[in-house]
Every structure is written in structure tokens, then in C-alpha cells.
Design a protein around this motif. Sequence first.
Motif, mmCIF file in Angstrom:
data_model
loop_
_atom_site.group_PDB
_atom_site.id
_atom_site.type_symbol
_atom_site.label_atom_id
_atom_site.label_comp_id
_atom_site.label_asym_id
_atom_site.label_seq_id
_atom_site.Cartn_x
_atom_site.Cartn_y
_atom_site.Cartn_z
ATOM 1 N N GLY A 9 0.805 -1.209 0.000
ATOM 2 C CA GLY A 9 0.000 0.000 0.000
ATOM 3 C C GLY A 9 0.836 1.254 0.000
ATOM 4 N N THR A 14 -2.711 0.564 -4.505
ATOM 5 C CA THR A 14 -2.601 -0.532 -3.545
ATOM 6 C C THR A 14 -2.739 -1.844 -4.290
ATOM 7 N N THR A 35 -3.191 3.892 0.192
ATOM 8 C CA THR A 35 -3.484 3.447 1.556
ATOM 9 C C THR A 35 -2.352 3.824 2.510
ATOM 10 N N TYR A 40 -3.823 9.001 4.290
ATOM 11 C CA TYR A 40 -5.210 8.532 4.223
ATOM 12 C C TYR A 40 -5.601 7.790 5.503
ATOM 13 N N ALA A 44 -7.761 4.781 4.625
ATOM 14 C CA ALA A 44 -6.985 3.570 4.337
ATOM 15 C C ALA A 44 -7.513 2.306 5.020
ATOM 16 N N ARG A 47 -10.501 0.994 3.121
ATOM 17 C CA ARG A 47 -10.106 0.604 1.771
ATOM 18 C C ARG A 47 -9.436 -0.779 1.799
#
Length: 330
Positions: A9, A14, A35, A40, A44, A47
Motif C-alpha cells: 500500500g 494498492t 493506503t 489517508y 486507508a 479501503r
Amino acid sequence: MKIYFGLDGGASSTRAVLIDSNGKTLIKKKLNQGTNLKVYRDLAPKRITDLILELCNEICISIDDISAFGFGLAAVSYDKGRELFFKELDRLNIADKSILINDAEAAYKVCCLDDVGILLTVGTGVIAIAKNSSGDFIRIAGKGHDKSDVGSGYWIGKEVLLKLSFNESIINHEPDLLQLRDLVYEKFESNNLNQALEYIANHEDSLALKASLAKNVIEISNENEIALSILQEATFNVADYIIDLNSMLDYKKAKDIVLFGNGSIIKSSIYRKSLNDSLSFNFSNVSWIFSDISAAYGSAMVAALSKDNINIDIKDIIKGDFLVSSWSYN
């Protein structure tokens, strides 16, 4: 047969993979979202866990069927990001089966097979790492986009936007500035510079958008003096990272150097040529080695070894059809 999850990531994209203990690739996927746990931190964790569940659903397994999870993440040492991420892992009851490492360390696992050598990652960010004779990692750069790591894709994109902003009044009289401005307009579908800057600033993936300019800037550097000057400053500083890291290692010093490369920017032959020129004062010959295997595999390999003491060899991954099934994009 045990199953392992691996993730690579970064700040712009990612990659995730599921492999079994024989190194066979079960599924892999690329998410065109970052990520990085600092950039983030609120986005992240979700995600990543959504990506895990998506992979499980596509091959009809339960998340409980996965023996261990390896996460190679940018800004993994950022405490607030780690805390939020572990809360999300706890929600899925997989925190105790998870290993978190730096994304550069995951890449080192698949690039530097004998645990020897300097790995330079240049993508959205930049970091150079190596292991000394004691097996300890030594790092240069990698402090993050807000700490002014010079030479990264983000830095190149940021420099272009700064030069356009500071010289907006003369752009129409300077062909090189005009070319860069038109590049920004086209890329972000804007009619003026303020509109482009506002779009970037308000986007949830603002960091990745700035970094996305880098490839275009590098491509026109042979015809645009401003782009060339940005590229040369970038690679001059990255050369210093490599020279400093090499001096810190207890390797036998030589006139030639072999570097392992990782990341979208360092794969550019134009960028590498400029970097090689900067390194030529210290090394007679610079050679590059790139791995076709994603760092996501490195994370899975680390998880297998750490949690189950299973050492998955890179040769088994190569034999396990990792090239047959292409990355799918979201």
C-alpha cells in the motif's frame, strides 16, 4: 493448505494478493487508490479491509480461512494511522493474525533475494533501504511528502505547480511554462490554473493527483528546459541518498554499483539516465535490477514466515502462475 494475504500500500495505489503455502497465486488485485496510513489515515483502513473481503468473495473463501495477513504500508510507523488501522482489523477479528511492515521492506523481500543490496523506491514517494551485515535495515529518505523528500513523483508534481503559480503573469510569454500549464489543464480538465489547483486540493486523493504529473513532466524533459531542471534537481538529490546509504553500509566498496529498483518513477529510463549521470561522479558503472513480482507478495511471505514459520520461496511464487493472471483494476 494454508492461505496468506499480502498487501503493498502506497500513496497512489494498492496491490493485494492471496497465495497458498506452496506459493501459488489464488487471486490478485490492484486498487487505484492509496493506503498510506498518514495521508489517508481515515480512509486507508476501510479501503484495505474492503479489498480483503472482495478477494475472499471472488474465490469463495471465508476471511477465517486466511492463516495470516501481511501489510506492507507507507507511513506504517505513524501512530494515529496504525491505531485506526488496528481498530478496523479488530472489527474483522484478524488483528492477532496480522503483520505490519514498511512497504519498502515488503519490496526488499522480493527484489533483494539474498538480503543484500540497495533498493531504491521512487514512486509517489522516495526511499532507499539496505541491510547491513547484521541484517538490520538502514534507511535514507522516506520521511514523507510533508518532510520534503526531494526527487519523488509527488515532489516533481509539486514543483511544477509551484513554478506555474509563481510565474502565472508571464506564462503566455514563456513557451516552456505554457507547455507545462497546458499539460496541467489537460490532465485535470481545467480552463485556468486556479480551477486546476482547487480541484487537486479538494480531492480525497490530492497527493496522488500531484504525483501523477511526474511521468508527463519526465516525458517532456528532453524538449522543455523547466521540466529538465526539475528532473535534474530530483535525481541529483536521489543520487545523494544512494551515496549516503552506500557509505553507511559495511559492504566492500567498489567502483561499480548494482541497484535494485522499485516504483513507477524509477522505471522510467529517462529518470534513470539522469540519476545515472548524477551517480557517475562516484561510480564507474551503475546497473539496475527490477523484479516483476509485486511487493504484495513480499508482505505475504513475511506473514507466512512470522506467523507459521513457513518459508515461501520466491521461486515457488514464480512457478505458481503469478504472471498468468493479470492484475485486475478498480
